[in-house]
Every structure is written in structure tokens, then in C-alpha cells.
Design a protein around this motif. Structure first.
Motif, PDB file in Angstrom:
ATOM      1  N   GLU A  13       0.553  -5.951  -5.283  1.00 34.84           N
ATOM      2  CA  GLU A  13       1.309  -4.700  -4.891  1.00 34.84           C
ATOM      3  C   GLU A  13       0.867  -4.387  -4.048  1.00 34.84           C
ATOM      4  O   GLU A  13       1.080  -3.565  -3.206  1.00 34.84           O
ATOM      5  CB  GLU A  13       1.225  -4.523  -6.704  1.00 34.84           C
ATOM      6  N   LYS A  14      -1.220  -4.404  -4.408  1.00 39.82           N
ATOM      7  CA  LYS A  14      -1.851  -3.007  -3.985  1.00 39.82           C
ATOM      8  C   LYS A  14      -1.832  -4.100  -1.578  1.00 39.82           C
ATOM      9  O   LYS A  14      -1.483  -3.023  -1.281  1.00 39.82           O
ATOM     10  CB  LYS A  14      -3.094  -2.874  -3.998  1.00 39.82           C
ATOM     11  N   ALA A  15      -1.460  -4.862  -2.013  1.00 41.98           N
ATOM     12  CA  ALA A  15      -1.403  -5.660  -0.637  1.00 41.98           C
ATOM     13  C   ALA A  15      -0.115  -5.241  -0.154  1.00 41.98           C
ATOM     14  O   ALA A  15       0.175  -5.030   1.217  1.00 41.98           O
ATOM     15  CB  ALA A  15      -1.642  -7.640  -1.024  1.00 41.98           C
ATOM     16  N   GLU A  16       0.864  -5.170  -0.643  1.00 44.67           N
ATOM     17  CA  GLU A  16       1.854  -4.783  -0.183  1.00 44.67           C
ATOM     18  C   GLU A  16       2.406  -3.363  -0.013  1.00 44.67           C
ATOM     19  O   GLU A  16       2.682  -3.420   1.592  1.00 44.67           O
ATOM     20  CB  GLU A  16       3.593  -4.628  -1.471  1.00 44.67           C
ATOM     21  N   SER A  17       1.377  -2.755  -0.611  1.00 45.48           N
ATOM     22  CA  SER A  17       1.735  -1.002  -0.490  1.00 45.48           C
ATOM     23  C   SER A  17       0.878  -0.883   1.223  1.00 45.48           C
ATOM     24  O   SER A  17       1.376  -0.478   1.929  1.00 45.48           O
ATOM     25  CB  SER A  17       0.705  -0.617  -1.530  1.00 45.48           C
ATOM     26  N   ILE A  18       0.239  -1.545   1.070  1.00 42.36           N
ATOM     27  CA  ILE A  18      -0.590  -2.072   2.388  1.00 42.36           C
ATOM     28  C   ILE A  18      -0.356  -1.827   3.510  1.00 42.36           C
ATOM     29  O   ILE A  18      -0.219  -1.642   4.636  1.00 42.36           O
ATOM     30  CB  ILE A  18      -2.530  -2.156   2.471  1.00 42.36           C
ATOM     31  N   ALA A  19       0.304  -2.924   3.643  1.00 42.14           N
ATOM     32  CA  ALA A  19       0.890  -4.110   4.908  1.00 42.14           C
ATOM     33  C   ALA A  19       2.444  -3.163   5.118  1.00 42.14           C
ATOM     34  O   ALA A  19       2.271  -3.171   6.225  1.00 42.14           O
ATOM     35  CB  ALA A  19       1.659  -5.455   4.082  1.00 42.14           C
ATOM     36  N   GLU A  20       2.937  -2.444   3.751  1.00 44.12           N
ATOM     37  CA  GLU A  20       3.585  -1.556   4.170  1.00 44.12           C
ATOM     38  C   GLU A  20       4.190  -0.205   4.951  1.00 44.12           C
ATOM     39  O   GLU A  20       4.040   0.093   6.328  1.00 44.12           O
ATOM     40  CB  GLU A  20       4.464  -1.360   2.674  1.00 44.12           C
ATOM     41  N   GLU A  21       2.572   0.083   4.609  1.00 45.80           N
ATOM     42  CA  GLU A  21       1.754   1.168   6.058  1.00 45.80           C
ATOM     43  C   GLU A  21       1.244   1.151   7.461  1.00 45.80           C
ATOM     44  O   GLU A  21       1.728   1.458   7.726  1.00 45.80           O
ATOM     45  CB  GLU A  21       0.270   1.744   5.043  1.00 45.80           C
ATOM     46  N   ALA A  22       1.284   0.180   7.661  1.00 45.51           N
ATOM     47  CA  ALA A  22       0.885  -1.100   8.910  1.00 45.51           C
ATOM     48  C   ALA A  22       1.327  -1.383   9.369  1.00 45.51           C
ATOM     49  O   ALA A  22       1.522  -1.758  11.168  1.00 45.51           O
ATOM     50  CB  ALA A  22      -0.692  -1.707   8.371  1.00 45.51           C
ATOM     51  N   THR A 188      -7.489  -1.553   5.877  1.00 39.97           N
ATOM     52  CA  THR A 188      -7.270  -1.533   4.857  1.00 39.97           C
ATOM     53  C   THR A 188      -8.017  -0.378   3.664  1.00 39.97           C
ATOM     54  O   THR A 188      -7.454  -0.147   2.670  1.00 39.97           O
ATOM     55  CB  THR A 188      -6.977  -2.781   4.091  1.00 39.97           C
ATOM     56  N   LYS A 189      -8.866  -0.154   4.337  1.00 37.54           N
ATOM     57  CA  LYS A 189      -9.542   0.516   3.342  1.00 37.54           C
ATOM     58  C   LYS A 189     -10.240   2.703   4.136  1.00 37.54           C
ATOM     59  O   LYS A 189     -10.842   2.942   2.665  1.00 37.54           O
ATOM     60  CB  LYS A 189     -11.665   0.372   3.486  1.00 37.54           C
ATOM     61  N   SER A 190      -8.490   2.308   4.790  1.00 38.66           N
ATOM     62  CA  SER A 190      -9.196   3.508   5.450  1.00 38.66           C
ATOM     63  C   SER A 190      -8.016   4.491   3.999  1.00 38.66           C
ATOM     64  O   SER A 190      -7.252   4.432   3.928  1.00 38.66           O
ATOM     65  CB  SER A 190      -8.177   3.711   7.188  1.00 38.66           C
ATOM     66  N   SER A 191      -8.637   6.080   4.337  1.00 41.27           N
ATOM     67  CA  SER A 191      -7.681   6.884   3.683  1.00 41.27           C
ATOM     68  C   SER A 191      -5.956   7.261   3.674  1.00 41.27           C
ATOM     69  O   SER A 191      -5.475   8.019   3.718  1.00 41.27           O
ATOM     70  CB  SER A 191      -8.911   8.115   3.715  1.00 41.27           C
ATOM     71  N   ASP A 192      -5.868   6.815   5.484  1.00 41.37           N
ATOM     72  CA  ASP A 192      -4.366   7.171   6.239  1.00 41.37           C
ATOM     73  C   ASP A 192      -4.381   5.538   6.783  1.00 41.37           C
ATOM     74  O   ASP A 192      -4.621   5.510   7.843  1.00 41.37           O
ATOM     75  CB  ASP A 192      -4.997   8.225   6.823  1.00 41.37           C
ATOM     76  N   ILE A 193      -4.121   4.642   5.589  1.00 38.44           N
ATOM     77  CA  ILE A 193      -3.520   2.999   6.688  1.00 38.44           C
ATOM     78  C   ILE A 193      -3.108   2.878   7.499  1.00 38.44           C
ATOM     79  O   ILE A 193      -3.206   2.774   8.490  1.00 38.44           O
ATOM     80  CB  ILE A 193      -2.903   2.610   5.342  1.00 38.44           C
ATOM     81  N   LYS A 194      -1.914   3.989   8.690  1.00 41.15           N
ATOM     82  CA  LYS A 194      -0.565   3.988   8.577  1.00 41.15           C
ATOM     83  C   LYS A 194      -1.366   4.835   9.783  1.00 41.15           C
ATOM     84  O   LYS A 194      -1.280   4.057  11.045  1.00 41.15           O
ATOM     85  CB  LYS A 194       0.551   5.236   8.504  1.00 41.15           C
ATOM     86  N   LEU A 195      -2.191   5.729   9.626  1.00 42.24           N
ATOM     87  CA  LEU A 195      -2.564   6.168  11.045  1.00 42.24           C
ATOM     88  C   LEU A 195      -3.655   5.776  10.993  1.00 42.24           C
ATOM     89  O   LEU A 195      -4.081   4.985  12.884  1.00 42.24           O
ATOM     90  CB  LEU A 195      -3.752   7.989  10.329  1.00 42.24           C
ATOM     91  N   ALA A 196      -4.259   4.029  10.789  1.00 40.83           N
ATOM     92  CA  ALA A 196      -5.445   3.937  10.846  1.00 40.83           C
ATOM     93  C   ALA A 196      -4.815   2.548  12.454  1.00 40.83           C
ATOM     94  O   ALA A 196      -5.506   2.082  12.918  1.00 40.83           O
ATOM     95  CB  ALA A 196      -6.316   3.175  10.321  1.00 40.83           C
ATOM     96  N   ALA A 197      -3.808   2.170  11.897  1.00 37.96           N
ATOM     97  CA  ALA A 197      -3.809   1.078  12.613  1.00 37.96           C
ATOM     98  C   ALA A 197      -2.902   1.340  13.194  1.00 37.96           C
ATOM     99  O   ALA A 197      -2.393   1.210  14.542  1.00 37.96           O
ATOM    100  CB  ALA A 197      -1.718   0.359  10.814  1.00 37.96           C
TER     101      ALA A 197
END
Length: 206
Positions: A13-22, A188-197
Motif C-alpha cells: 500500500e505504501k509502495a502504491e502511494s509513493i508511486a502515485e505521488e511520483a 521515496t523518503k522525501s517529505s514531499d515525494i511529488k516535489l522531489a520527483a
């Protein structure tokens, strides 16, 4: 240059959430070795079903049982699967042949692969060769490691690099100009995954 995001050491579930953000800023979604070990090939099909418009890589790190493992990964929906360069040449040949049968890609992870073995592996000229800094090796810099061995990589058409990739070394990675840049915790460990990507994508485009 393509960005591959490595999903490791989290639940599905966390993997999905991270991938969605990025997702908007990456090209390849890697189902990491830890996910495959924790959830089996279900982890690959889980990501495949949710990200139909992205390339999916299964970091299975095959060392033996090449035919079984590569078939399992491709049938679960992977577009690319990984084999270790230090595994038997027969295993790598089997993995290569299975990838061609499925019209998929093979990535050869060069971690701890000898110079002589790498020379032998160059016959797989359409494989992706992954120059991979081990996570447990805290004292080696990815760029220094690549440059020190750059002569060994001459003639390789498709190169991926990864291992402790950070924003501050992107200028040096651009000079290497690999086909694929593998990024893990910096996104993946960023506080803002979308921004980091997005920052990685924008910096590489510059």
C-alpha cells in the motif's frame, strides 16, 4: 535519460502511494527486491495493474533458476527483470533468452562482477547493464566508482546507474549520460515525494 524509482522496504500500500505521488515524473517503477521477497510475484502484478502506463521493473536479482524466475516476473507483468552479473554465465544466457522470447528487457546488475566476467557479458549487446553501488557500502561514491572503471564500460550501449543518488551529484550523472538513472530514498523518503520527483526530472532536463 529515464528515471527509475525504486520501491523498497515498504508494504504494498505504501509502495502504491509513493508511486502515485511520483508517477508523473518517472519513467520506470521498480518493484524492489524487498517487495518481491515479502510478497512474491504478487508484488509485480500489484504494481502492473495500478500503473498500466509505466514501465515496470522486477528487481528479482536472479542468481540461479533463471528460466523459472524470469518467466514468473514477465508473466506477472514486468517489462524488465534483473539478473546478477556475478551469477553463472549459463544462468544469464537463460535469462537473456527468456527475455527475448517475451520481447522484454533484461537488466544485468554488475555489483561484484569481475572485469573478466564483464568482458564476457558484453556479448549480450542489447541488455541493460546496471552500474550499481551496493547499499551496504557506505564508503564508495557512485561517480568515483563509475569513473574509476569507465574503461570497462566502453562499448556498452545501454547503461543504468544507481546507488545513493542525490541531487548534488546529478551534474556528474549528466556527464555519464546513462539511459536510466535509478533513484531510491532521495525520492521515496522525501517529505514531499511529488516535489522531489519533479526536481529530479527538471534538473536532469536542464
Amino acid at each position: 535519460m529515464k528515471i527509475q524509482i525504486a520501491l523498497d522496504r515498504v508494504d504494498l500500500e505504501k509502495a502504491e502511494s509513493i508511486a502515485e505521488e511520483a508517477e508523473d515524473y518517472v519513467d520506470i517503477i521498480e518493484v524492489g527486491t524487498s517487495l518481491i521477497k515479502d510478497y512474491g510475484k504478487k508484488s509485480v502484478s500489484f504494481i502492473r495493474e495500478r500503473f498500466k502506463n509505466r514501465t515496470v521493473l522486477a528487481d528479482v536479482k536472479t542468481c540461479d533458476e533463471g528460466e523459472y524466475e524470469f518467466r514468473a516476473m514477465f508473466e506477472a507483468g514486468a517489462d524488465i527483470a534483473t539478473v546478477m552479473g556475478n551469477s553463472p554465465i549459463e544462468t544469464i544466457e537463460i535469462c537473456y533468452n527468456v527475455s527475448r522470447e517475451y520481447n522484454k528487457d533484461i537488466m544485468i546488475d554488475l555489483m561484484e562482477t569481475s572485469k573478466n566476467k564483464l568482458a564476457e557479458l558484453k556479448k549480450f549487446d542489447d541488455a541493460i547493464f546496471f552500474v550499481h553501488l551496493p547499499k551496504d557500502n557506505k564508503h564508495v561514491n557512485l561517480i568515483d566508482n563509475f569513473n574509476k572503471n569507465s574503461d570497462l564500460y566502453r562499448g556498452i550501449k545501454r547503461i543504468a546507474v544507481g546507488g545513493n543518488v542525490r541531487e548534488d551529484i546529478l551534474k556528474d550523472i549528466v556527464l555519464i549520460n546513462p539511459e536510466i538513472l535509478v533513484v531510491g530514498s532521495a525520492i521515496t523518503k522525501s517529505s514531499d515525494i511529488k516535489l522531489a520527483a519533479r526536481r529530479f526530472k527538471e534538473l536532469l532536463q536542464k
